[in-house]
Write an enzyme that holds these catalytic residues in place. Structure first.
Site, PDB file in Angstrom:
ATOM      1  N   ASP A   7       0.864  -1.093  -0.102  1.00  5.35           N
ATOM      2  CA  ASP A   7      -0.009   0.022  -0.168  1.00  5.35           C
ATOM      3  C   ASP A   7       0.897   1.245   0.102  1.00  5.35           C
ATOM      4  O   ASP A   7       1.959   1.306   0.319  1.00  5.35           O
ATOM      5  CB  ASP A   7      -0.829  -0.100   0.944  1.00  5.35           C
ATOM      6  CG  ASP A   7      -1.854   1.096   1.257  1.00  5.35           C
ATOM      7  OD1 ASP A   7      -2.496   1.365   0.258  1.00  5.35           O
ATOM      8  OD2 ASP A   7      -2.145   1.859   2.144  1.00  5.35           O
ATOM      9  N   GLU A   9       0.797   5.815   0.710  1.00  2.00           N
ATOM     10  CA  GLU A   9       0.078   6.829   1.130  1.00  2.00           C
ATOM     11  C   GLU A   9       1.000   8.032   0.330  1.00  2.00           C
ATOM     12  O   GLU A   9       2.069   7.850   0.118  1.00  2.00           O
ATOM     13  CB  GLU A   9       0.226   7.221   2.595  1.00  2.00           C
ATOM     14  CG  GLU A   9      -0.474   6.039   3.431  1.00  2.00           C
ATOM     15  CD  GLU A   9      -1.911   5.945   3.038  1.00  2.00           C
ATOM     16  OE1 GLU A   9      -2.535   6.826   2.741  1.00  2.00           O
ATOM     17  OE2 GLU A   9      -2.289   4.716   3.524  1.00  2.00           O
ATOM     18  N   GLU A  52      -6.775  17.220   2.779  1.00  4.82           N
ATOM     19  CA  GLU A  52      -7.728  15.872   2.746  1.00  4.82           C
ATOM     20  C   GLU A  52      -6.862  14.895   2.796  1.00  4.82           C
ATOM     21  O   GLU A  52      -7.432  13.774   3.370  1.00  4.82           O
ATOM     22  CB  GLU A  52      -8.473  16.184   1.289  1.00  4.82           C
ATOM     23  CG  GLU A  52      -9.428  17.175   1.388  1.00  4.82           C
ATOM     24  CD  GLU A  52      -8.982  18.391   0.710  1.00  4.82           C
ATOM     25  OE1 GLU A  52      -7.697  18.271   0.568  1.00  4.82           O
ATOM     26  OE2 GLU A  52      -9.636  19.484   0.427  1.00  4.82           O
ATOM     27  N   HIS A 150      -5.372   5.517   7.925  1.00  8.53           N
ATOM     28  CA  HIS A 150      -4.904   4.548   6.951  1.00  8.53           C
ATOM     29  C   HIS A 150      -3.104   4.952   7.196  1.00  8.53           C
ATOM     30  O   HIS A 150      -2.586   5.884   7.447  1.00  8.53           O
ATOM     31  CB  HIS A 150      -4.998   5.294   5.414  1.00  8.53           C
ATOM     32  CG  HIS A 150      -6.338   5.339   5.153  1.00  8.53           C
ATOM     33  ND1 HIS A 150      -6.797   4.556   3.766  1.00  8.53           N
ATOM     34  CD2 HIS A 150      -7.467   5.283   5.751  1.00  8.53           C
ATOM     35  CE1 HIS A 150      -7.902   4.584   3.410  1.00  8.53           C
ATOM     36  NE2 HIS A 150      -8.561   4.812   4.747  1.00  8.53           N
ATOM     37  N   ASP A 155      -2.274  -1.112   6.764  1.00  8.38           N
ATOM     38  CA  ASP A 155      -3.241  -1.721   5.423  1.00  8.38           C
ATOM     39  C   ASP A 155      -2.707  -2.703   4.700  1.00  8.38           C
ATOM     40  O   ASP A 155      -3.576  -3.455   4.459  1.00  8.38           O
ATOM     41  CB  ASP A 155      -3.556  -0.395   4.725  1.00  8.38           C
ATOM     42  CG  ASP A 155      -4.100   0.700   5.238  1.00  8.38           C
ATOM     43  OD1 ASP A 155      -4.655   0.668   6.514  1.00  8.38           O
ATOM     44  OD2 ASP A 155      -4.555   1.633   4.752  1.00  8.38           O
TER      45      ASP A 155
END
Length: 235
Positions: A7, A9, A52, A150, A155
């Site tokens: 994963d 970010e 965000e 997250h 994750d």
């Protein structure tokens, strides 16, 4: 078979400008976790983190001061993933960002044939959804109570459990005819054959005489052309 569940970010959603700021992965061999993991925070080299995005992953610019750049961790990531399938949830997003980072380094893009998208798997298996990672954890009884934000490694660990369930559950990953065992505690590994013997005493039938009578009565109402009679189900 070796797979890396991974994963990312990022600073935001703009694949033209935003950067990867966290990369995590866990290794599976024959669908079992090996304990090997990869986790790095990455300095985005001046790219601001959108509010965000920060609300989702909780990573601030201050958290990334002094962290390596993508170019400094790229070879380590490539070594960790070498020869493995790459498994991600909504894989187009993560692979897209990795390919952009590799493109900045003049490195070839990731072969799409190596990529497995668990979101696509989930949508085929559960077409009515929902199929977010949190929703799939709830569906399969996987504890994600510690996931308040997250995070790439967390994750990946949750997705590894979800992925195993999506492809048939933990039992589907077992190899019953051969297992690896340590010999005399020496650390050497040998293969042994396992023979699954028949039960010495057969299990008793679960159908009662009343069940059989009720079934025969139902079949009698179906008529002479009933398919059930042709396959020997009338008695």
């Amino acid at each position: 078979m070796r797979e890396i569940i991974f994963d990312t970010e990022t600073t935001g959603l703009d694949t033209r400008e935003d950067r990867v700021i966290e990369l995590g992965g866990v290794e599976l061999v024959n669908r079992f976790p090996t304990g090997r993991t990869f986790h790095r925070f990455i300095n985005p080299q001046g790219r601001a983190i959108h509010h965000e995005a920060q609300a989702v992953h909780g990573i601030s610019a201050a958290d990334l001061v002094g962290k390596p750049t993508f170019s400094e961790i790229a070879d380590e990531w490539l070594a960790f993933t070498d020869g493995a399938k790459l498994v991600a949830h909504n894989a187009n997003f993560d692979i897209g960002f990795l390919n952009l980072e590799f493109g900045r380094l003049d490195h070839p893009v990731i072969d799409p044939g190596r990529v497995v998208d668990t979101l696509a798997l989930a949508r085929r298996k559960h077409p009515m959804g929902p199929n977010s990672l949190d929703a799939l954890c709830r569906r399969y009884g996987i504890d994600n109570g510690h996931r308040t934000k997250h995070g790439a490694l967390l994750d990946s660990e949750l997705l590894a459990e979800v992925y195993i369930e999506l492809i048939g559950g933990k039992q589907a990953a077992l190899i019953l005819d051969t297992v690896a065992v340590q010999v005399n505690g020496s650390g050497d590994v040998a293969d042994i054959d396992i023979t699954i013997a028949a039960r010495p005493i057969a299990l008793p039938p679960r159908l009662t005489e009343a069940d059989r009578t009720a079934h025969a009565g139902l079949v009698a109402t179906l008529g002479e052309k009933a398919l059930w009679l042709r396959v020997g189900g009338g008695g």
